[in-house]
Scaffold this active site. Sequence first.
Site, PDB file in Angstrom:
ATOM      1  N   GLU A 208       0.858  -1.188   0.000  1.00  0.00           N
ATOM      2  CA  GLU A 208       0.000   0.000   0.000  1.00  0.00           C
ATOM      3  C   GLU A 208       0.895   1.241   0.000  1.00  0.00           C
ATOM      4  O   GLU A 208       0.892   2.032  -0.934  1.00  0.00           O
ATOM      5  CB  GLU A 208      -0.915   0.016   1.238  1.00  0.00           C
ATOM      6  CG  GLU A 208      -1.805   1.249   1.358  1.00  0.00           C
ATOM      7  CD  GLU A 208      -2.450   1.415   2.738  1.00  0.00           C
ATOM      8  OE1 GLU A 208      -1.896   0.899   3.730  1.00  0.00           O
ATOM      9  OE2 GLU A 208      -3.498   2.089   2.828  1.00  0.00           O
ATOM     10  N   ASP A 286     -12.171  -0.349   4.476  1.00  0.00           N
ATOM     11  CA  ASP A 286     -11.017   0.056   5.297  1.00  0.00           C
ATOM     12  C   ASP A 286     -11.467   0.864   6.528  1.00  0.00           C
ATOM     13  O   ASP A 286     -11.628   0.294   7.597  1.00  0.00           O
ATOM     14  CB  ASP A 286     -10.000   0.843   4.473  1.00  0.00           C
ATOM     15  CG  ASP A 286      -8.572   0.718   4.989  1.00  0.00           C
ATOM     16  OD1 ASP A 286      -8.345  -0.092   5.895  1.00  0.00           O
ATOM     17  OD2 ASP A 286      -7.686   1.430   4.480  1.00  0.00           O
TER      18      ASP A 286
HETATM   19  N1  ADE Z   1      -4.866   1.630   9.824  1.00  0.00           N
HETATM   20  C1  ADE Z   1      -6.065   2.087   9.445  1.00  0.00           C
HETATM   21  N2  ADE Z   1      -6.144   2.227   8.111  1.00  0.00           N
HETATM   22  C2  ADE Z   1      -4.940   1.823   7.626  1.00  0.00           C
HETATM   23  C3  ADE Z   1      -4.379   1.717   6.340  1.00  0.00           C
HETATM   24  N3  ADE Z   1      -5.080   2.049   5.241  1.00  0.00           N
HETATM   25  N4  ADE Z   1      -3.110   1.272   6.224  1.00  0.00           N
HETATM   26  C4  ADE Z   1      -2.404   0.944   7.313  1.00  0.00           C
HETATM   27  N5  ADE Z   1      -2.873   1.017   8.545  1.00  0.00           N
HETATM   28  C5  ADE Z   1      -4.126   1.450   8.712  1.00  0.00           C
HETATM   29 ZN    ZN Z   2      -6.566  -1.166   6.674  1.00  0.00          ZN
END
Ligand code: ADE
Ligand code: ZN
Length: 342
Positions: A208, A286
């Site tokens: 990510e 998410d």
């Molecule tokens: N905690 C909450 N959302 C997150 C994300 N998108 N990436 C990493 N940690 C997170």
């Molecule tokens: Zn997440």
Amino acid sequence: MENNETGGWIDPALPLCELHRHLDGNVRVATILDLARRHRIELPANDVETLAPFVHIDDSEPGLVAFLKRFEYLVAVLADDDACRRVARENVEDAAAEGIDYIELRFSPAFMAERHGLDPRAVIDACAEGVAEGVAATSVKVALIGILSRTYGVDACMRELDAVLDRREHFVAVDLAGDEAGYPPALFRPHFDRVREAGLHVTVHAGEAAGPESVWSAINDLGAERIGHGFRSAEDPELVQELASTGIGLECCPTSNLHIQAVERYADHPIRALAAQGVRFCLNTDDPGISAVTLAHEYSVAAPAIGLDRATVRRSQADALAMAFLSDIERDALVRKAGARS
Ligand code: ADE
Ligand code: ZN
């Protein structure tokens, strides 16, 4: 949201499953206001309309760490165990209102406990109680995933894992979240050796905010069975091949990816190319309390904007069930429930 409001992008004959939602990333604005009043916590606004812009993201934040700062008001009101119980219960109610049949809710006990000096074990108990209350009042099936917040460092994560394993019975899996670029997966190898020894499943935020090497490491060093996000796998053809051949699936959260500016426009999202190369994925929200989205939005707005066709989205809905940390008996029960309503 009813299916007729989603333009047919959600198949009612299949269970609707969400596998990547942060319980501590989904606190209602009205609940933030109410808890702040009860605990005399100061907020920058005193009604839903004026507080919402402080909490919700409307455009995007430059990077994951800036995005995570948005959690400020969500955790500020977790003043006691009751507040955690309420937030957990409301997460289940929200899932029911969205027509979700099965949801895996994840949370970091240390992150929820930090602001008001709560006991992480008591936070876990409170969340499990709140979920049980929500389940008793709805027909949603829920499983919990314990998060290790990598941003706090290796030692703090080991203590967080101690708390999760002390409450092993409440969890189906452990995840690693937080500042991905600053804390690569390999640092947490000893933690995930213990997770697997305890018989828990493994999912890891990777690919990510860091490149394909983080996905390789999540798989090879930590034993990840699924990857949170993982869209940067598209940069490495060998990794794409590995994901496609092993069935290690991606928990795709398209709008969240836009909100951290990892992807500029839905149409640029790498999941379309990954799906075309046979990589398994499912759609998720998410942090709905920050991104202000529902799962139906990800199916009926984000997915078509990405350029996914209906057959691919339907397959992703089926793959969410296949990727779920459930037994075959539990999966069959969800299939029967969906069959009975269509
Ligand atoms: N905690 C909450 N959302 C997150 C994300 N998108 N990436 C990493 N940690 C997170
Ligand atoms: Zn997440």
